[in-house]
Design a protein around this motif. Sequence first.
Motif, short mmCIF file in Angstrom:
data_model
loop_
_atom_site.label_atom_id
_atom_site.label_comp_id
_atom_site.label_asym_id
_atom_site.label_seq_id
_atom_site.Cartn_x
_atom_site.Cartn_y
_atom_site.Cartn_z
N CYS A 141 34.33 48.82 -1.99
CA CYS A 141 35.24 49.97 -2.08
C CYS A 141 35.34 50.70 -0.75
O CYS A 141 36.44 51.10 -0.33
N LYS A 142 34.21 50.86 -0.07
CA LYS A 142 34.22 51.52 1.23
C LYS A 142 35.02 50.73 2.25
O LYS A 142 35.78 51.31 3.05
N LEU A 146 31.93 58.80 -1.50
CA LEU A 146 33.11 58.29 -0.81
C LEU A 146 34.34 59.13 -1.13
O LEU A 146 35.47 58.69 -0.95
N SER A 178 36.57 51.01 -9.42
CA SER A 178 36.47 51.50 -8.04
C SER A 178 36.23 53.00 -8.01
O SER A 178 35.47 53.51 -7.17
N LEU A 206 38.55 58.82 -0.07
CA LEU A 206 39.56 58.75 -1.12
C LEU A 206 40.54 59.92 -1.03
O LEU A 206 41.75 59.75 -1.18
N GLU A 247 29.97 49.23 -4.14
CA GLU A 247 30.15 50.37 -3.24
C GLU A 247 30.63 49.92 -1.86
O GLU A 247 31.56 50.51 -1.29
N ILE A 260 33.34 55.21 -6.11
CA ILE A 260 33.79 56.16 -5.09
C ILE A 260 33.31 57.57 -5.40
O ILE A 260 32.83 58.29 -4.53
#
Length: 617
Positions: free
Chosen positions: A282-283, A355, A346, A359, A279, A350
């Motif tokens: 990806c952030k 998230l 990913s 995105l 996480e 997300i």
Amino acid sequence: MCSCIEEPLPDPSNRRKLRLKSEVPTDVELMELLHTELDGEERIAAHKFSLTLAACESPDEQALLAAASAYGYTLSEWTSAHIVIDVKGEKLRLDVLGLHEFNSVRKRMSVVIRFPNDTVKVRFPNDTVKVLVKGADTSMFSILSKDHEHIQNYTRNHLRDYSSEGLRTLVVAARDLTGEELEEWQCSYEDASTSLNDRSAKLRQTASLIECNLILLGATAIEDKLQEGVPEAIESLRQAGIKVWVLTGDEQETAISVGLSCKLLTSDMHQIIINGSSENECKKLLSDAMAKYGVKRTSCDNQILKLQREAENGDHEIPVSMKSQKLAGEEEIPGGPLALIIDGNSLVYILEKDLESELFDLATSCKVVLCCRIAPLLKAGIVDLIKSRTDDMTLAICDGANDVSMIQMADVGVGICGQEGRQAVMASDFAMGQFRFLTRLLLVHGHWNYQRVGYLVLYNFYRNAVFVFMLFWLYVSLSLSGNVIGAKQVLKLRPLASVVASFVIKGLIAFSTTSALTDWSGMFYSVIYTSVATVFVGILDKDLSHKTLLNTIYQLVKSPSYWFLILLIIVVALLPRFILKVIHQFFCPSDIQIAREAEKLRKRPSHSLYRPDNNES
């Protein structure tokens, strides 16, 4: 059963070999290994590899069947209990003990087979039980044995090369099952197959008992050719202002290669690749990409998410004004257009870790979005992300059974009927044979249908208005005739009494039992002015030709001069009306205008007509 063609081949034993009619080029070294005595380890591995290709889940996998047949391993019979493979002219019958079908969670399929006692010239022990597995590389390398890691590294390099060429890859592996493993698996398999609750989960657990410590046999690469006209169709859709997103289960390299071949990706695009394993990663990747290319964040994302959760519970509804409208046209990013490339792992982090706003901001700022290695549920999640945050219509174009969830989530679904089956066609709103037909469906027939529907809505309104006003004026004329009769009968009535009498007579006539129209006249009115007009409008009404719609109209809409001309046409159309109004008011003013001018004159300060001369004494 697989259809095959018998072709007598020169052979010292005068046996007839079965071979599928195909144009698969063969490798000389592999052919020599398969057509010699199986003494070495490499030759036995090559034999297992060819058997795995021939023992496919269904004969629909024609590419693998054709490749195995080119090397002398032809599937000649397939039933639920056994498989018959023609091995260089001799029949090899394999008993099928169980089959674990492919699904989006495991991303592989396996079959458990037993070699009978009369195995022909194949140096396996009698009653040998093997599990043959093939699947995606992401799910296969994790269940391979730790031995021969150098071979696995070579295979990874080959897979990377195949993916860069746009080929779809599979990894093939196998291993022998001991008697204890076979007995344990059979008991679990029977219980899971007959279970009424959580059958799919129990079957996955059963498959994990045998899909472990596999020996790598090799990898396959299949060319998935694009249909004719796919690049031109995608370019036409993009010129029409439609954003095209690609959601695929292929590898990232394969997806990029296919995107370049179909002109979805261009050389001037900046590729943003998101491959995160957690996480936080990806952030960080999303934040770095947004900061690098200057992508702005939306201010009301958190509030939208909160309202969305409440709307799902039935408490509130998301206001239309709070939905983002960025998708209709991406932001202009300095330095060239952007292309977002993101993998399935990913997307899992997300979409599950709040998230989505980052995105969505990054994706809507890109000209192209390419999602690879994603499961069917993730495809539906991407469509739902767009639907929940915008008012734009979503269209899903699919050709396989694993895309049904995406079709059902989108506003409109289009299924392509091909070799992948008809599941997507059965679940879609429209069906077509090739992808290139989508251009004409949207840009030509979509425009015509939109114009016809708008025209018929107005037509039906005025048709009903004509019918109602006809009855209204009929009753008015009858009431006036009744008023004359009443005036003759009533002597010296005052004007107010005359008006009251006319309304009374009108009400008596309006509520009389006499019908204004007969049944036949009403029926013919509905038939002639409803069905006939609709048929003619649907067939003949075309405001623009298909050549104009396909070539010029959508390019003109994007130019400022087009909208300036539309505004100029409206002004020119309204100008005569205002000119005539001004002329009429100047030469023939009404009483209200005269009174208005008089009122303006009274409001002006009064001036005396006589002004004394200051020089007078």
